[in-house]
Scaffold this active site. Structure first.
Site, PDB file in Angstrom:
ATOM      1  N   THR A  74       0.735  -1.042   0.059  1.00  0.00           N
ATOM      2  CA  THR A  74      -0.054   0.036  -0.107  1.00  0.00           C
ATOM      3  C   THR A  74       0.918   1.082  -0.057  1.00  0.00           C
ATOM      4  OG1 THR A  74      -1.440  -1.353   1.285  1.00  0.00           O
ATOM      5  CG2 THR A  74      -2.001   1.075   1.290  1.00  0.00           C
TER       6      THR A  74
ATOM      7  N   GLU B  99       9.658  -7.079  -2.281  1.00  0.00           N
ATOM      8  CA  GLU B  99      10.243  -5.896  -3.311  1.00  0.00           C
ATOM      9  C   GLU B  99      11.722  -6.127  -3.552  1.00  0.00           C
ATOM     10  OE1 GLU B  99       8.613  -5.557  -0.672  1.00  0.00           O
ATOM     11  OE2 GLU B  99       6.846  -4.315  -0.983  1.00  0.00           O
TER      12      GLU B  99
ATOM     13  N   ARG C 273       5.166   7.154   0.470  1.00  0.00           N
ATOM     14  CA  ARG C 273       4.325   6.685   1.739  1.00  0.00           C
ATOM     15  C   ARG C 273       5.495   6.856   2.972  1.00  0.00           C
ATOM     16  NH1 ARG C 273       2.795   0.478   3.155  1.00  0.00           N
ATOM     17  NH2 ARG C 273       3.210   0.746   5.310  1.00  0.00           N
TER      18      ARG C 273
ATOM     19  N   ASN D  85      -4.221  -8.349   3.971  1.00  0.00           N
ATOM     20  CA  ASN D  85      -4.239  -6.738   4.191  1.00  0.00           C
ATOM     21  C   ASN D  85      -4.114  -5.947   3.103  1.00  0.00           C
ATOM     22  OD1 ASN D  85      -4.241  -5.127   6.356  1.00  0.00           O
ATOM     23  ND2 ASN D  85      -2.287  -4.520   5.939  1.00  0.00           N
TER      24      ASN D  85
END
Lengths: 1234, 333
Positions: free
Chosen positions: A57, A90, A140, A1036
């Site tokens: 996210t 990642e 973020r 999630n």
């Protein structure tokens, strides 16, 4: 050179097309109303050949779209389908794109935050090797004192040293455009690009943008540069070596060899921007200036704040000020020369605003860069303003903190002061270090012709979906510009949403929440009791309320504050009973289209009839693929909506006798009242710095104060037919059903409605027994009713626990629950049998979490806390469990009557096993230290007690209890001993009681990103316990496939069904031989779950418990979660087993299979879940092939386990015992305590 | 060799043994096997409107559950651009089966009350169905729902379907009507070209251990044929609609009885489900042998020979026979 301020959103002013478009990388219209993530992905997909992806996210949407488009066979501008591959982390994605780019392909990836940090090692390589490549980052916040999924520049600023070029976008349109520029400039400059935009504010904002066609992209991409990239490809046809190792003699010079490429990069970007402008008419610069050409004060910033700053400057200039804004687009390589071109010569003072924090630095990075650049210009006498302007540094907007025109004006006002603060924050109250500047929060600049609407909805009612739909309708069907931004609660479900919509005749640059709205809608009546919904209503605004009460009755049901606002602000007030309309139309609880019709009916944003027709078209488009029945029900709902919409005559005076109740009860602790309650009320922005712990530490047990009361029906116990199995309490995901056995005398003062009966079993004969629901904490999931085995023999429809409408029982159940809580807990030592029933007499030390109703994870963790919570440290991997385990404002982990409870921490996603191991090592070290002191103090304490403590068997509950008592006795003795060892032991004596360390997380952690660490920790012999709550997807982040996803399941990143079966983590772990491994599913065999957790804890070594966790992402009503777990086990998809290395010693097979498999075909299991059935809807034959393959996989797995369950392994040769290492210092001077 | 040919719903059939609605024709290969094995026509499994609706809503609910509630997970499942919806899937299968088979293919539609599902009838016609079997299955539980209301609703559905399609319609009925003969006539008047006697019911059992109603479906047995023979015999000759029997036919003798009672087509399901598709050919051949042995020239020669109009003792089909049996029955020693 001063740029035209009108250019900022010139893109979006193009004439809209009259057609809508599907989510597609290939636009079939020139105008689209989409999220920022789609704007980026659309370009990245079309300009790439390889994309390696991983969910995080707020960037996941980009990867999801890319994967979806590839699955649909969509192509890039070269006519090929990009290869989109999900990786295990990642770090893995970065490695893959590094290889792909070096081998000559055009590669991309999408990420954010910690994920971006995991890419940094490869980013250095990509840049060091001058490899064209572009990553798109929804910027973020970084996990520091806490995790935040929201937007700031902390992550990208952590990459500025890698050598990547960094290009910032400020709006959806810019995201689309700069994505293209980044790809083109990277190819031409050979420097890899990090293209970023603000997480959520831009990545999730829905706005209308002009789409780039494939031809546009082709025109901007230089084919020759692509060819050059191919020629440099690592290939055996033209072999070279890359990645050599250098020594001190050469590394430095070789590192400097790339300089000319960085020098050239700004010029190349400028050239690409000009080419882009020639193709599209949208001109951008490396630094764009907005404002008065003769400004004396200038703000420099980048990202979404640019838009708001520019429109504020424009408004202030209209009011006679002389201010301006410099938007940084190409942040790296930082071009001093281009900055100078953007600066007005009149500037006297500059505020550089950073959306990040670097504790300990002299200032934040953008400030330092601008500062250095101005210094260089000054040294070269090249400052356009002649003299060095005053330069101040500000921080704003961390983690999507609001950044409003009022704050920007505050910054300009600060700059106008004779002595502005050199370093400041804006947007918060810093009452500790006094850094914040003041501003007038009432300052607003939004013109009246911008229609602003705010909608308060419930997660499940479809409000956000409807509003996105509204935005798309208006954005594509009218000349109006639109913007949609959505706020969500911190709970996973059953939570509120706030939709902020703007409709404007001009491009919208307001990148902040709607503050005053001409239209306010409340889609859930009970919200009126929770927060001030009319705070945002402008005078004379329209207020639409979904109300069970009609226009003549509603007034008397409104709280005083609402009546007051309606009168004072002269609001136009309308009601609709949307729930009834929805019910009658057959759309269940989804009131989305009904409220949407009312909005169009009242707002006038479109002519009413036209609007209704458009909503119907949208419903057909949205729901068409789900079948006529769904479409028709929605059409009926839309048709009925306006007939049921009524205006309410607002009386002249307030008549309400009740106001909004206090947010938390009076009995709440001070911190909860002072902090938690403020956040609950939606006013967390007002909390000053001093309200917060300095290190992210948060008190436990606060969730009990947040009475959400979201269930429409709650379970009610019938003591007359209950068989006292406690299964209802066991499965309750929210610990909202409690069982208690207690002395008859404890019933004194019980409310008349309090239910109890004699406890039936012999072990606690003479006690009374009660099952009690927490009426305001139950989410109404129905799991308890479905597992209840006790039926009324005369009326089997009635069970020992049945749902009842909450309104009918709430008045009785609230005092009942309060009374129940006051009954003393059963002493742990009296629970002789720790089975399902016995475990539920232990206090749950995880309660009332924000997990989804019917969650399949929480029952395991709740059970874990009941069994061991008073001596457990939990290392929790990031994921659902870390969110429901600790998302502000609530903390569900709590304490028992002794004040003990789980010590819980979430560090990261990728290394939770290592994090937990560290806890184990620390606990062991401190225990060892305590033992050292204890041994040395033996003469004073007494050898008997010391040897009892040191030799205690603490593997079982009675052993733990006995040890606790010994520690009490020890402390009494220590009170009379005054030396260093005594002091040390007094501090650490509790470590003499065995501590359990649980490493908790989901399959994304254990199977994928954290597997390496988990494997390593399991390979050791430390006493750690691992609980993997396997939901078989990344729940999630919205259901992306993991290696635990079973074959045939549709998941994001595997939209056409996963083609390989799930990894058998248990089998891999048990090959070590020394690892206790169990596979459990409480819905199939709860007794085995309890047994496995107990054995795992008891086993002195690494234990792994893999728990089937049903999940909303599986696609069925979770009230049937236990039934589906049973199907999983009976079909063989989820074998139940326990592998206990201790059984080797007794000559038994270490593997025990705990449930027979093969009772039903796997297809029976698959048929019950949408994730599998969806494939059938796509391709029936494919579904059949998957079912057959899944059957084969299940049978193979069962065959292996059956075979292993027969194997007796023989006693291992004992390894030579490790000599106990005596600390050198302790051995030499015996003063370990010092 | 006797002439086995028959007509049913205006369709020329080589013989009366046809495949009733069942899963055997759910795949193209399965349908081909039925034809190859000798089925004279194939009735596809019913398109259930209620089931489609329930599945559509279940999928819809699964896709929207908990969405747009939490910023990290605004959705939980991927949603493909195109789903194959129930009707599309059925119609596609119907078209493929129709193209692949030489024997007639009869589509089947199941519903209880008038609704949008009626529109599927013309879609089936367009997809190539040779006829339509309308399976009207209603368990009436509401005490205010009178027999007249139920029968009116039935007739209305038939009228509605007939008005939407030119396909010949056979209505598959339950036997539980006070006056079945009247219902049969009413259905015919409403536009039915044929009647299928009878629908078999899902009759739930009771699980006494768990105190639950247990789903239960058994394959047919020969004992079920008798009820059908009686009503075939009663309505045959009194209405013009083509009659087919469904339920209880397991051998050529059963087929003979059905034809003698008035059936133009004999649907078999349980027998091939248990014994394999080749039972079609076996029963057809055995029927042929029986006709030959008994010197019948054709199936039509014996059709209706035992109906109420023509059988030697029509009272045998009526209540008197029941009384007589009771009165004369004596326990065996």
């Amino acid at each position: 050179m001063i740029a035209d301020t009108r250019l900022v959103c010139a893109a979006a002013s193009a004439a809209p097309a009259k057609t809508d478009r599907k989510a597609s990388p290939m636009p079939d219209a020139t105008i689209a109303t989409i999220e920022g993530n789609e704007a980026a992905a659309s370009v990245a997909f079309r300009l790439s050949e390889v994309a390696a992806i991983y969910p995080i996210t707020p960037s996941s949407g980009m990867g999801e779209l890319a994967d979806e488009w590839a699955g649909q066979g969509k192509t890039n501008i070269w006519g090929r389908i990009p290869n989109v591959t999900e990786m295990q982390s990642e770090g893995g994605a970065a490695g893959a794109v590094h290889g792909a780019a070096m081998a000559g392909s055009l590669a991309t990836t999408f990420t954010a935050s910690q994920g971006l940090l995991l890419m940094i090692p490869n980013m250095y390589k990509l840049a060091g090797e001058l490899t064209p490549f572009v990553m798109h980052v929804a910027a973020r916040a970084i996990c520091t004192h806490a995790l935040s999924i929201f937007g700031d520049h902390s992550d990208v600023m952590g990459c500025r040293q890698t050598g990547f070029a960094m290009l910032a976008s400020a709006s959806g349109q810019e995201v689309h455009d700069m994505a293209c520029v980044a790809h083109a400039a990277s190819l031409e400059s050979r420097i890899p690009f990090l293209h970023f935009f603000d997480g959520f504010r831009t990545s999730h904002e829905v706005s209308r943008i002009a789409m780039l066609s494939d031809d546009d992209l082709r025109a901007v991409i230089d084919d020759a540069a692509v060819d050059e990239h191919r020629r440099r490809a690592l290939t055996p046809d033209r072999p070279v070596v890359r990645g050599t190792a250098h020594n001190p003699d050469t590394y430095f010079q070789a590192r400097e060899a790339c300089n000319t490429y960085y020098d050239a990069c700004p010029g190349i970007v400028e050239k690409v921007l000009d080419r882009f402008a020639a193709q599209t008419g949208r001109q951008y610069k490396l630094f764009d200036y907005y404002g008065d050409p003769n400004a004396d004060r200038v703000i420099v910033l980048m990202g979404s704040g640019v838009s708001t700053a520019a429109e504020t400057a424009e408004e202030l200039n209209k009011r006679g000020e002389k201010v301006g804004v410099i938007a940084v687009r190409l942040y790296r390589p930082f071009s001093t020369e281009h900055l100078a071109r953007a600066l007005p010569s009149s500037v006297k003072a500059i505020a550089v605003l950073d959306r990040t924090k670097e504790p300990g630095a002299p200032a934040e990075p953008l400030f330092l860069d601008v500062s250095a650049a101005l210094r260089q210009l000054d040294d070269a006498n090249a400052l356009p303003c002649g003299e060095m302007p005053r330069l101040v540094a500000g921080r704003y907007g961390l983690a999507s903190k609001e950044f409003t025109p009022a704050m920007i004006k505050g910054v300009f006002d600060e700059l106008a002061k004779p002595e502005p603060k050199r370093e400041f924050t804006v947007g918060i109250v810093d009452d500790v270090t006094g850094l914040n500047i003041d501003y007038d929060p009432a300052f607003e600049i939004e013109p009246d012709d911008v229609l602003r609407a705010v909608f308060y909805g419930l997660g499940a009612d479809g409000t956000v979906g409807a509003n996105k739909n509204t935005i798309k309708i208006v954005g594509t069907e009218t000349e109006r510009h639109v913007q949609g931004y959505f706020e969500y609660d911190s709970n996973k479900s059953g939570s509120w949403t706030i939709s902020h919509l703007r409709f404007s005749p001009r491009p919208i640059r307001s990148t902040y929440l709607v503050r005053t709205a001409q239209f306010v809608a409340c889609h859930q009546f009970n919200f009126l009791e929770k927060r001030d919904l009319l705070e945002r209503a402008a005078p004379g605004a329209t207020f639409l309320l979904n109300s069970p009460y009609g226009p003549d009755e509603v007034w008397d049901h409104l709280p005083r504050e609402v009546q007051d606002s309606l009168i004072e602000k002269k609001l136009k007030f309308y009601v609709i009973d949307a729930a009834t309309v929805a019910e009658e139309a057959g759309v269940g609880r989804r009131i989305n289209t009904i409220m949407q019709a009312c909005f169009f009916g009242l707002s006038g944003v479109l002519p009413r009839d036209e609007a209704i027709e458009k909503i119907k078209q949208a419903a057909k488009k949205t729901y068409g693929k789900r079948g006529d029945a769904v479409v028709n029900a929605n059409i009926r709902a839309i048709d009925a909506a306006l007939d049921h919409l009524h205006e309410v005559t607002v009386p002249a005076k307030v008549t309400a006798t009740h106001g909004r109740p206090p947010v938390v009860a009076d009995a709440a602790p001070d911190f909860v009242k002072r902090v938690t309650a403020v956040i609950m009320e939606g006013k967390g922005d007002l909390l000053p710095v001093s309200a917060f712990p300095v290190d992210g530490t948060w008190p436990t047990g606060t969730s009990k104060w947040g009475k959400r009361s979201i269930a429409a029906s709650i379970p009610i116990w019938d003591e007359s037919i209950c068989i006292q199995c406690n299964k209802c309490a066991m499965v309750c995901p929210h610990a909202a059903i409690r069982a208690k056995a207690y002395e008859p005398g404890d019933l004194a003062g019980a409310p008349d409605t309090f239910k109890f009966t004699d406890y039936k079993a012999k072990d606690l004969k003479g006690l009374k027994f009660t099952i009690q629901v927490a009426p305001d904490d139950c989410t109404g999931c129905n799991l308890c009713v479905n597992v209840c085995p006790s039926k009324d023999k005369s009326n089997p429809r009635h069970k020992a626990i049945d749902m009842a409408p909450k309104l009918d029982v709430i008045d009785a159940e609230r005092p009942n629950f309060d009374f129940f809580l006051d009954i003393p807990e059963l002493d742990r030592s009296r629970v002789v049998r720790l089975d399902v029933k016995g475990s539920q007499f232990l206090t749950p030390l995880m309660e009332f979490s924000g997990a989804c109703a019917g969650c399949g994870e929480t029952p395991y963790v709740k059970l874990l806390t009941q069994l061991f919570g008073d001596r457990t440290a939990v290392a929790n991997a990031t994921g659902c469990s870390s969110i429901w385990g600790g998302n502000m404002p609530f903390t569900p982990y709590t304490t028992d009557s002794c004040g003990r409870g789980p010590a819980w921490a979430n560090s990261l996603f990728e290394d939770n096993a290592e994090f937990g191991l560290g806890m184990r090592l620390a606990i062991d070290a401190l225990g060892d230290r305590a033992k050292g002191s204890l041994e040395r103090l033996a003469p004073q304490i007494g050898d008997v007690l010391v040897s009892e403590i040191l030799g205690a068997n603490q593997r079982t509950e009675p052993g733990i209890t006995a040890q606790r008592q010994r520690v009490v006795a020890l402390r009494e003795k220590l009170a009379n001993i005054d030396n260093a060892d005594s002091h040390n032991l007094n501090l650490l004596a509790d470590y003499l009681v065995r501590k359990t360390v649980w490493l908790v997380g989901g399959d994304g952690w254990a199977f994928d990103i954290g597997y390496g660490g988990l494997d390593h920790v399991l390979s050791m012999t430390k006493d750690i316990n691992v609980l993997v709550m396997d939901t078989e997807v990344y729940s999630n982040t919205g259901g992306q496939a993991s290696k635990a996803t079973p074959i045939g399941a549709a998941a994001k990143f595997a939209a056409t069904g996963k083609t390989t079966d799930k990894k058998d983590l248990g089998l891999m772990a048990l090959h070590y031989g020394h690892v206790y491994v169990a596979s459990v599913a409480f819905g199939a065999k709860d007794a085995q779950t309890v047994k496995a957790l107990l054995e795992a804890d008891e086993y002195d070594g690494p234990s792994l418990v893999i728990a089937y966790s049903h999940c909303i992402a599986h696609g069925y009503d979770l009230q049937f979660g236990a039934d589906q777990q049973k199907r999983a086990v009976e079909s063989g998809v989820w074998p139940l087993y326990r592998y206990d290395p201790r059984r080797v010693l007794s000559g038994d097979p270490p593997l025990t299979i705990d449930a027979p498999a093969g009772k039903i075909p796997v297809s029976d299991y698959m048929n019950s879940e949408t994730r599998f059935r969806m494939i059938e809807r796509l391709d029936k034959e494919r579904f059949k092939r998957f079912a057959a393959e899944a059957q084969h996989c299940a049978e193979s797995r069962i065959a292996i386990y059956k075979h292993m369950a027969q194997l007796r392994l023989g006693e291992p040769h004992p390894a030579p015992a490790e000599p106990r290492r005596v600390p050198a210092r302790a051995a030499s001077n015996g003063k370990d305590g010092e | 060799m006797a002439d086995l040919g028959t007509t049913y719903l205006g369709l020329e059939l080589d013989h009366p043994i046809i495949s009733g609605a069942c899963p055997l024709a759910d795949t193209l290969d399965g349908a081909r096997r039925l034809e190859d094995a000798g089925a004279a026509a194939v009735v596809l499994r019913s398109l259930y409107e209620e089931q489609l609706r329930a599945e559509a809503f279940a999928t819809h609910e699964s896709l929207v559950a908990s969405t747009e509630s939490f910023p990290e997970s605004t959705t939980f499942l991927p949603e493909p651009d195109e789903f194959i919806l129930g009707p599309d899937e059925y119609l596609g299968h119907l078209a493929r089966v129709h193209d692949a088979l030489d024997v007639p293919v009869i589509a089947s539609l199941n519903g209880a009350a008038p609704g949008p599902w009626l529109d599927y009838a013309p879609m089936m016609e367009q997809a190539g169905a040779d006829a339509l079997e309308l399976n009207i299955y209603e368990v009436v539980t509401d005490p205010v729902d009178t027999a007249e209301l139920v029968e009116s609703r039935l007739a209305e559905i038939v009228r509605e379907v007939a008005s939407r399609t030119a396909l010949p319609i056979a209505v598959k009925l339950a036997p539980f009507y006070t006056s079945f003969a009247s219902v049969a006539a009413r259905v015919e008047q409403a536009g039915a070209r044929g009647l299928v006697l009878f629908n078999r019911f899902f009759e739930p059992d009771i699980d006494t251990e768990n105190i639950e109603v247990a789903p239960h479906l058994e394959l047919s047995s020969r004992s079920e044929l008798l009820l059908r023979l009686r009503w075939l015999a009663i309505v045959s000759g009194r209405i013009d609609a083509d009659l087919a029997v469904s339920g209880g036919v397991h051998s050529e003798i059963d087929a003979v009885k059905a034809v003698m009672s008035g059936a133009r087509a004999v649907q078999i399901v349980s027998e091939p489900l248990k014994g394999g598709a080749h039972r079609f050919g076996e029963i057809r051949d055995a029927l042929n042998d029986w006709l030959d042995e008994h010197e019948y020239e054709s199936v039509s020669q014996m059709r209706g020979s035992m109906n109420l109009n023509r059988c030697p003792d029509p009272t045998a089909f009526t209540r008197t026979q029941y009384i007589r049996m009771i009165l004369t029955w004596r326990p065996q020693d």
